[in-house]
Design a protein around this motif. Structure first.
Motif, PDB file in Angstrom:
ATOM      1  N   UNK A 155     -31.111   6.835  43.942  1.00  0.00           N
ATOM      2  CA  UNK A 155     -31.783   6.396  42.711  1.00  0.00           C
ATOM      3  C   UNK A 155     -32.601   7.525  42.084  1.00  0.00           C
ATOM      4  N   UNK A 156     -32.373   7.760  40.798  1.00  0.00           N
ATOM      5  CA  UNK A 156     -33.098   8.791  40.067  1.00  0.00           C
ATOM      6  C   UNK A 156     -32.559  10.190  40.246  1.00  0.00           C
ATOM      7  N   UNK A 157     -31.514  10.342  41.058  1.00  0.00           N
ATOM      8  CA  UNK A 157     -31.012  11.687  41.374  1.00  0.00           C
ATOM      9  C   UNK A 157     -30.245  12.310  40.223  1.00  0.00           C
ATOM     10  N   UNK A 158     -29.347  11.519  39.586  1.00  0.00           N
ATOM     11  CA  UNK A 158     -28.546  12.088  38.513  1.00  0.00           C
ATOM     12  C   UNK A 158     -28.001  10.982  37.611  1.00  0.00           C
ATOM     13  N   UNK A 159     -27.503  11.400  36.473  1.00  0.00           N
ATOM     14  CA  UNK A 159     -26.949  10.481  35.483  1.00  0.00           C
ATOM     15  C   UNK A 159     -25.469  10.270  35.755  1.00  0.00           C
ATOM     16  N   UNK A 160     -25.069   9.012  35.972  1.00  0.00           N
ATOM     17  CA  UNK A 160     -23.658   8.649  36.086  1.00  0.00           C
ATOM     18  C   UNK A 160     -23.465   7.366  35.278  1.00  0.00           C
ATOM     19  N   UNK A 161     -22.698   7.458  34.210  1.00  0.00           N
ATOM     20  CA  UNK A 161     -22.541   6.337  33.280  1.00  0.00           C
ATOM     21  C   UNK A 161     -21.873   5.164  33.998  1.00  0.00           C
ATOM     22  N   UNK A 162     -22.553   4.021  34.005  1.00  0.00           N
ATOM     23  CA  UNK A 162     -22.038   2.884  34.768  1.00  0.00           C
ATOM     24  C   UNK A 162     -22.298   1.568  34.053  1.00  0.00           C
ATOM     25  N   UNK A 163     -21.231   0.895  33.653  1.00  0.00           N
ATOM     26  CA  UNK A 163     -21.383  -0.446  33.086  1.00  0.00           C
ATOM     27  C   UNK A 163     -22.036  -1.394  34.066  1.00  0.00           C
ATOM     28  N   UNK A 164     -21.856  -1.126  35.359  1.00  0.00           N
ATOM     29  CA  UNK A 164     -22.408  -2.025  36.376  1.00  0.00           C
ATOM     30  C   UNK A 164     -23.900  -2.193  36.281  1.00  0.00           C
ATOM     31  N   UNK A 165     -24.605  -1.136  35.912  1.00  0.00           N
ATOM     32  CA  UNK A 165     -26.054  -1.261  35.761  1.00  0.00           C
ATOM     33  C   UNK A 165     -26.429  -2.261  34.694  1.00  0.00           C
ATOM     34  N   UNK A 166     -25.612  -2.325  33.649  1.00  0.00           N
ATOM     35  CA  UNK A 166     -25.883  -3.264  32.558  1.00  0.00           C
ATOM     36  C   UNK A 166     -25.450  -4.681  32.909  1.00  0.00           C
ATOM     37  N   UNK A 167     -24.440  -4.829  33.778  1.00  0.00           N
ATOM     38  CA  UNK A 167     -24.138  -6.169  34.284  1.00  0.00           C
ATOM     39  C   UNK A 167     -25.350  -6.720  35.039  1.00  0.00           C
ATOM     40  N   UNK A 168     -25.942  -5.867  35.878  1.00  0.00           N
ATOM     41  CA  UNK A 168     -27.114  -6.290  36.642  1.00  0.00           C
ATOM     42  C   UNK A 168     -28.300  -6.561  35.720  1.00  0.00           C
ATOM     43  N   UNK A 169     -28.464  -5.724  34.681  1.00  0.00           N
ATOM     44  CA  UNK A 169     -29.552  -5.952  33.723  1.00  0.00           C
ATOM     45  C   UNK A 169     -29.365  -7.280  33.008  1.00  0.00           C
ATOM     46  N   UNK A 170     -28.123  -7.615  32.636  1.00  0.00           N
ATOM     47  CA  UNK A 170     -27.855  -8.902  32.002  1.00  0.00           C
ATOM     48  C   UNK A 170     -28.185 -10.057  32.917  1.00  0.00           C
ATOM     49  N   UNK A 171     -27.838  -9.913  34.208  1.00  0.00           N
ATOM     50  CA  UNK A 171     -28.153 -10.962  35.176  1.00  0.00           C
ATOM     51  C   UNK A 171     -29.659 -11.116  35.355  1.00  0.00           C
ATOM     52  N   UNK A 172     -30.380 -10.002  35.292  1.00  0.00           N
ATOM     53  CA  UNK A 172     -31.848 -10.065  35.395  1.00  0.00           C
ATOM     54  C   UNK A 172     -32.443 -10.773  34.183  1.00  0.00           C
ATOM     55  N   UNK A 173     -31.921 -10.468  32.988  1.00  0.00           N
ATOM     56  CA  UNK A 173     -32.389 -11.163  31.786  1.00  0.00           C
ATOM     57  C   UNK A 173     -32.250 -12.676  31.966  1.00  0.00           C
ATOM     58  N   UNK A 174     -31.122 -13.109  32.494  1.00  0.00           N
ATOM     59  CA  UNK A 174     -30.894 -14.543  32.679  1.00  0.00           C
ATOM     60  C   UNK A 174     -31.807 -15.118  33.749  1.00  0.00           C
ATOM     61  N   UNK A 175     -32.056 -14.351  34.818  1.00  0.00           N
ATOM     62  CA  UNK A 175     -32.929 -14.839  35.901  1.00  0.00           C
ATOM     63  C   UNK A 175     -34.374 -14.958  35.424  1.00  0.00           C
ATOM     64  N   UNK A 176     -34.827 -13.974  34.665  1.00  0.00           N
ATOM     65  CA  UNK A 176     -36.218 -13.964  34.192  1.00  0.00           C
ATOM     66  C   UNK A 176     -36.469 -15.097  33.201  1.00  0.00           C
TER      67      UNK A 176
END
Length: 375
Positions: A155-176
């Motif tokens: 975590x925080x080491x480097x930039x790697x473009x990943x749709x998966x991070x946004x899937x998780x962000x969407x799930x967090x939006x719904x959980x919150x």
């Protein structure tokens, strides 16, 4: 000066059709002289219908900015923090793939530094798009896909473009919130900005409101290529660009979701970009967070550009002192690039109804709009 800019942009559009085999392309420019709309080519190869203002467009990964803005609105409401570990909201979800959900934060998800792999080239996703274009992906399936391969970094080491991070962000939006992702984007972004032709595409959608262009894939996989063998390194060499364009307008895009499932128009996208570029949507603290760029080479597809939270910003040194901000996205049958100066005075949104083969079009648009030759 504005007239010259418009003429140069129109030349880019004309060449995109004549030289780059783009079926149809549009550009909407806003500057001190008002609004200018240019077009070249056609919306549909079979009918020959021309492209025009007001078309509904799938904006692909430009939708990531809508997700990031929604998360930032929730932080402004005090409902979460960008530094919350993923496990705070989705306990245990990441561990199934060997990730540490206590160390990966929401910020890491949004700026692609969480160590997640490049989800867009996951073999099961590529195989599904190629062989099951009507498949509907559920949220739980997308979350599992996000962690289906091992970490590619700490975590925080480097930039790697990943749709998966946004899937998780969407799930967090719904959980919150207890609401759907689409409902929260509507509440925090779409309604406040009056984006009357913008929405999150429903998971089972097979079409778009009229008017809309037909989306095409310019080249299919070469004969005999197994989609499961595609990687970030070899996928470009696996495409046969000599095959005739394929109509993919009815393609199911549920796999985009919070990583890129938004439909908009050039006018609405202009309004959205100006609002986030100038600070017209989010409070100052959250606006600052959105435009805090990842250090180093965090964007590989356009020179002098870096990534923030769902957005890109060009290094002012590479832009002759201008601060130019934007969003961009691509998916089968669609490419979108939206750019604006940070004061909102000079902006452009372009859309092609096929994915361009090279970076020539965006680079030429930047040169026409802002007088900078990226290299």
């Amino acid at each position: 000066m504005a007239q010259n800019i418009h003429e140069e942009v129109q030349q880019v559009l004309d060449r995109a059709v004549a030289e780059d085999s783009i079926p149809g392309i549009v550009a909407e420019v806003h500057d001190d002289d008002g609004t200018w709309f240019g077009t070249a080519g056609v919306a549909d190869l079979a009918t020959g219908h021309r492209r025009h203002p007001g078309e509904h467009l799938h904006i692909g990964s430009s939708g990531k900015a809508f997700t990031a803005a929604t998360v930032l609105a929730l932080t402004a409401e005090g409902r979460l923090s960008l530094d919350d570990p993923v496990n705070t909201w989705l306990p245990g979800v990441m561990e199934t793939g060997g990730y540490d959900g206590d160390k990966i934060t929401i910020r890491h998800l949004l700026n692609h530094t969480g160590g997640l792999f490049l989800t867009g080239l996951a073999p099961e996703l590529q195989h599904s798009i190629a062989t099951q274009p009507a498949r509907v992906w559920t949220t739980s399936e997308l979350v599992k896909l996000a962690v289906s391969q091992p970490p590619v970094g700490e975590p925080g080491e480097r930039f790697v473009y990943s749709n998966g991070g946004y899937y998780l962000a969407g799930a967090i939006i719904e959980k919150v919130t207890g609401n759907t992702y689409a409902a929260e984007v509507e509440r925090t972004v779409i309604r406040p900005l009056g984006l009357t032709h913008t929405y999150v595409r429903p998971a089972d959608a097979t079409g778009y409101p009229h008017p809309h262009p037909t989306g095409y894939v310019a080249g299919a996989l070469k004969d005999g290529v197994d989609p499961a063998t595609l990687t970030a390194e070899n996928w470009a060499s696996m495409i046969d660009h000599d095959k005739p364009p394929i109509d993919v307008t009815a393609l199911n895009t549920s796999w985009g979701w919070a990583a890129g499932g938004t439909v908009s128009t050039t006018e609405d996208l202009t309004r959205f970009l100006k609002a986030i570029a100038t600070g017209g949507l989010l409070p100052p603290a959250q606006h600052h967070e959105m435009w805090t760029m990842v250090a180093g080479d965090s964007v590989v597809w356009l020179p002098h550009a870096r990534y923030g939270l769902g957005v890109i910003e060009f290094d002012s040194a590479g832009m002759d002192g201008l601060t130019v901000r934007g969003v961009s996205g691509t998916l089968p049958g669609s490419f979108t690039l939206a750019l604006s100066t940070d004061d909102g005075r000079r902006s452009v949104v372009i859309h092609t109804n096929v994915e361009p083969k090279t970076l020539d079009i965006p680079i030429k648009i930047i040169k026409a709009m802002y007088g900078v030759a990226l290299g």
